[in-house]
Design a protein around this motif. Structure first.
Motif, PDB file in Angstrom:
ATOM      1  N   SER A  76    -103.201  -0.869   8.999  1.00  0.00           N
ATOM      2  CA  SER A  76    -103.437   0.165   8.505  1.00  0.00           C
ATOM      3  C   SER A  76    -101.587   0.822   8.565  1.00  0.00           C
ATOM      4  O   SER A  76    -100.950   1.113   9.468  1.00  0.00           O
ATOM      5  N   GLY A  77    -101.287   1.727   6.928  1.00  0.00           N
ATOM      6  CA  GLY A  77    -100.025   2.465   7.033  1.00  0.00           C
ATOM      7  C   GLY A  77     -99.241   1.353   6.697  1.00  0.00           C
ATOM      8  O   GLY A  77     -98.785  -0.132   6.563  1.00  0.00           O
ATOM      9  N   ARG A  78     -97.462   2.285   5.909  1.00  0.00           N
ATOM     10  CA  ARG A  78     -96.825   1.198   5.161  1.00  0.00           C
ATOM     11  C   ARG A  78     -95.779   0.557   6.159  1.00  0.00           C
ATOM     12  O   ARG A  78     -94.517  -0.053   5.679  1.00  0.00           O
ATOM     13  N   THR A  79     -95.563   0.849   7.182  1.00  0.00           N
ATOM     14  CA  THR A  79     -94.759  -0.204   8.500  1.00  0.00           C
ATOM     15  C   THR A  79     -95.400  -1.447   8.769  1.00  0.00           C
ATOM     16  O   THR A  79     -94.028  -2.123   9.988  1.00  0.00           O
ATOM     17  N   PHE A  80     -96.162  -2.083   8.583  1.00  0.00           N
ATOM     18  CA  PHE A  80     -96.309  -3.106   8.943  1.00  0.00           C
ATOM     19  C   PHE A  80     -95.129  -4.149   8.711  1.00  0.00           C
ATOM     20  O   PHE A  80     -95.278  -4.750   9.838  1.00  0.00           O
ATOM     21  N   SER A  81     -95.220  -4.516   7.612  1.00  0.00           N
ATOM     22  CA  SER A  81     -94.133  -6.005   7.308  1.00  0.00           C
ATOM     23  C   SER A  81     -93.261  -5.491   7.402  1.00  0.00           C
ATOM     24  O   SER A  81     -91.879  -5.922   8.226  1.00  0.00           O
ATOM     25  N   ASP A  82     -92.297  -3.813   8.286  1.00  0.00           N
ATOM     26  CA  ASP A  82     -91.317  -3.531   8.469  1.00  0.00           C
ATOM     27  C   ASP A  82     -91.353  -4.110  10.007  1.00  0.00           C
ATOM     28  O   ASP A  82     -90.094  -3.677  10.842  1.00  0.00           O
ATOM     29  N   SER A  83     -92.397  -4.280  11.245  1.00  0.00           N
ATOM     30  CA  SER A  83     -93.063  -4.623  12.305  1.00  0.00           C
ATOM     31  C   SER A  83     -93.143  -5.954  12.816  1.00  0.00           C
ATOM     32  O   SER A  83     -93.721  -6.699  12.508  1.00  0.00           O
ATOM     33  N   CYS A  84     -92.425  -6.163  14.735  1.00  0.00           N
ATOM     34  CA  CYS A  84     -92.534  -6.789  14.998  1.00  0.00           C
ATOM     35  C   CYS A  84     -94.059  -7.118  15.421  1.00  0.00           C
ATOM     36  O   CYS A  84     -93.957  -5.351  15.778  1.00  0.00           O
ATOM     37  N   MET A  85     -94.712  -7.920  15.515  1.00  0.00           N
ATOM     38  CA  MET A  85     -96.174  -8.145  16.620  1.00  0.00           C
ATOM     39  C   MET A  85     -96.295  -9.038  17.708  1.00  0.00           C
ATOM     40  O   MET A  85     -95.613  -9.559  17.270  1.00  0.00           O
ATOM     41  N   GLY A  86     -96.983  -7.665  18.563  1.00  0.00           N
ATOM     42  CA  GLY A  86     -97.657  -8.847  19.442  1.00  0.00           C
ATOM     43  C   GLY A  86     -99.086  -8.817  19.998  1.00  0.00           C
ATOM     44  O   GLY A  86     -99.864  -8.253  19.990  1.00  0.00           O
ATOM     45  N   TRP A  87     -98.993  -9.523  20.759  1.00  0.00           N
ATOM     46  CA  TRP A  87    -100.413 -10.062  21.331  1.00  0.00           C
ATOM     47  C   TRP A  87    -100.409  -9.668  23.171  1.00  0.00           C
ATOM     48  O   TRP A  87     -99.488 -10.611  23.742  1.00  0.00           O
ATOM     49  N   PHE A  88    -101.158  -9.014  24.011  1.00  0.00           N
ATOM     50  CA  PHE A  88    -100.723  -8.423  24.845  1.00  0.00           C
ATOM     51  C   PHE A  88    -102.498  -8.691  26.072  1.00  0.00           C
ATOM     52  O   PHE A  88    -103.760  -8.511  24.874  1.00  0.00           O
ATOM     53  N   ARG A  89    -102.761  -8.965  26.371  1.00  0.00           N
ATOM     54  CA  ARG A  89    -104.238  -9.239  27.642  1.00  0.00           C
ATOM     55  C   ARG A  89    -104.090  -8.756  28.613  1.00  0.00           C
ATOM     56  O   ARG A  89    -103.219  -8.324  29.236  1.00  0.00           O
ATOM     57  N   GLN A  90    -105.039  -8.106  29.309  1.00  0.00           N
ATOM     58  CA  GLN A  90    -105.849  -7.608  30.820  1.00  0.00           C
ATOM     59  C   GLN A  90    -106.706  -8.121  31.123  1.00  0.00           C
ATOM     60  O   GLN A  90    -107.933  -7.929  30.343  1.00  0.00           O
ATOM     61  N   ALA A  91    -106.903  -8.740  32.571  1.00  0.00           N
ATOM     62  CA  ALA A  91    -107.603  -9.014  33.056  1.00  0.00           C
ATOM     63  C   ALA A  91    -108.405  -8.147  33.999  1.00  0.00           C
ATOM     64  O   ALA A  91    -107.970  -7.291  34.495  1.00  0.00           O
ATOM     65  N   PRO A  92    -109.962  -7.689  34.310  1.00  0.00           N
ATOM     66  CA  PRO A  92    -109.762  -7.169  35.440  1.00  0.00           C
ATOM     67  C   PRO A  92    -109.138  -7.850  36.428  1.00  0.00           C
ATOM     68  O   PRO A  92    -108.893  -8.447  36.906  1.00  0.00           O
ATOM     69  N   GLY A  93    -108.625  -5.989  36.846  1.00  0.00           N
ATOM     70  CA  GLY A  93    -108.298  -5.933  38.859  1.00  0.00           C
ATOM     71  C   GLY A  93    -106.214  -6.340  38.294  1.00  0.00           C
ATOM     72  O   GLY A  93    -105.876  -6.871  39.305  1.00  0.00           O
TER      73      GLY A  93
END
Length: 123
Positions: free
Chosen positions: A25-42
């Motif tokens: 949500s927000g007006r700047t989504f289409s101007d933003s690069c998007m990333g996925w990150f992950r964190q495993a236990p420990g």
């Protein structure tokens, strides 16, 4: 300001597929690069994939290249992570993030983060 909400996580078996979604949500989504990150236990949080604002360029961690695909639909303010051939080592909390500072794998350049969605892959 961008608010991000991930969904689509779950428990699957090795070799299965999942598709994660991140609604923005927000007006700047289409101007933003998007990333996925992950964190495993420990473990520390790590980069998974990123996509430019128009979706023309993507970048992947070596560990997921060829198995995961990032995409986006700017009309729906949503970014996706299609995960195929899942492995137990993919088990983690997956976060989406937004940045207006260009395509990057460095989490320090991402300004907005979702709350995360759990992915668990059993052998």
């Amino acid at each position: 300001q961008v608010q991000l909400v991930e969904s689509g996580g779950g428990m699957v078996q090795a070799g299965d597929s999942l598709r994660l979604s991140c609604a923005a949500s927000g007006r700047t989504f289409s101007d933003s690069c998007m990333g996925w990150f992950r964190q495993a236990p420990g473990k520390e949080r790590e980069f998974v994939a990123a996509i430019t604002d128009r979706g023309g360029t993507t970048n992947y961690a070596d560990s997921v290249k060829g198995r995961f695909t990032i995409s986006r639909d700017n009309a729906k303010n949503t970014v996706y992570l299609q995960m195929n051939s899942l492995k137990p080592e993919d088990t983690a909390i997956y976060y989406c993030a937004a940045t207006r500072r260009g395509l990057t794998s460095d989490e320090n350049f991402y300004d907005y983060w979702g709350q995360g969605t759990q992915v668990t892959v059993s052998a």
